[in-house]
Scaffold this motif. Structure first.
Motif, PDB file in Angstrom:
ATOM      1  N   VAL A  60     -28.796 -24.451  25.539  1.00 36.66           N
ATOM      2  CA  VAL A  60     -29.725 -24.942  24.519  1.00 36.66           C
ATOM      3  C   VAL A  60     -30.466 -26.123  25.125  1.00 36.66           C
ATOM      4  O   VAL A  60     -29.872 -26.916  25.862  1.00 36.66           O
ATOM      5  N   THR A  61     -31.760 -26.238  24.833  1.00 34.21           N
ATOM      6  CA  THR A  61     -32.508 -27.388  25.354  1.00 34.21           C
ATOM      7  C   THR A  61     -32.470 -28.534  24.345  1.00 34.21           C
ATOM      8  O   THR A  61     -32.384 -28.314  23.134  1.00 34.21           O
ATOM      9  N   ARG A  62     -32.528 -29.730  24.871  1.00 32.34           N
ATOM     10  CA  ARG A  62     -32.528 -30.932  24.021  1.00 32.34           C
ATOM     11  C   ARG A  62     -33.723 -30.905  23.065  1.00 32.34           C
ATOM     12  O   ARG A  62     -33.579 -31.199  21.876  1.00 32.34           O
ATOM     13  N   ALA A  63     -34.902 -30.549  23.559  1.00 33.73           N
ATOM     14  CA  ALA A  63     -36.100 -30.537  22.711  1.00 33.73           C
ATOM     15  C   ALA A  63     -35.941 -29.575  21.538  1.00 33.73           C
ATOM     16  O   ALA A  63     -36.286 -29.911  20.398  1.00 33.73           O
ATOM     17  N   ASP A  64     -35.417 -28.379  21.783  1.00 32.08           N
ATOM     18  CA  ASP A  64     -35.217 -27.405  20.705  1.00 32.08           C
ATOM     19  C   ASP A  64     -34.195 -27.903  19.688  1.00 32.08           C
ATOM     20  O   ASP A  64     -34.375 -27.748  18.481  1.00 32.08           O
ATOM     21  N   LEU A  65     -33.109 -28.504  20.174  1.00 35.64           N
ATOM     22  CA  LEU A  65     -32.086 -29.019  19.268  1.00 35.64           C
ATOM     23  C   LEU A  65     -32.644 -30.147  18.413  1.00 35.64           C
ATOM     24  O   LEU A  65     -32.453 -30.167  17.193  1.00 35.64           O
ATOM     25  N   LEU A  66     -33.359 -31.074  19.030  1.00 32.86           N
ATOM     26  CA  LEU A  66     -33.926 -32.193  18.276  1.00 32.86           C
ATOM     27  C   LEU A  66     -34.903 -31.694  17.214  1.00 32.86           C
ATOM     28  O   LEU A  66     -34.903 -32.168  16.082  1.00 32.86           O
ATOM     29  N   ARG A  67     -35.744 -30.716  17.570  1.00 34.68           N
ATOM     30  CA  ARG A  67     -36.682 -30.151  16.587  1.00 34.68           C
ATOM     31  C   ARG A  67     -35.926 -29.538  15.410  1.00 34.68           C
ATOM     32  O   ARG A  67     -36.310 -29.710  14.258  1.00 34.68           O
TER      33      ARG A  67
END
Length: 95
Positions: A60-67
């Motif tokens: 999982v990417t950090r950007a996707d999780l944060l979004r």
């Protein structure tokens, strides 16, 4: 009663310090999902965050999780914004 890591979730500082991509267990913790539930959702294609498949591993990417958590990945956290340039600065950039 002591909470498990999945019940605790993650603090904002922990989320922002995550590497660019990480394993599903880390994402499960941030989303407050148990390990079994998280992997089951991933296998069914119903995980709440976009998943990258690398061989047999889920990432999982950090950007996707944060979004998914409602945090702008380009900010310092919820409610923070980048200041607008002053009129003086905008005039300098127009020259």
């Amino acid at each position: 009663m002591q909470k498990t890591p999945a019940e605790r979730g993650m603090q904002l500082a922990e989320l922002l310090a995550l590497p660019v991509a990480f394993d599903l267990d880390t994402s499960n913790r941030a989303l407050q999902l148990g390990r079994t539930k998280g992997f089951d959702l991933a296998k069914r294609g119903e995980y709440p965050v976009r998943i990258l498949r690398v061989g047999r591993a889920y990432r999982v990417t950090r950007a996707d999780l944060l979004r998914a958590l409602g945090i702008d990945p380009n900010s310092d956290g919820p409610g923070s914004s980048h200041p607008e340039p002053s009129d003086e600065n905008s005039l300098i950039h127009q020259r």
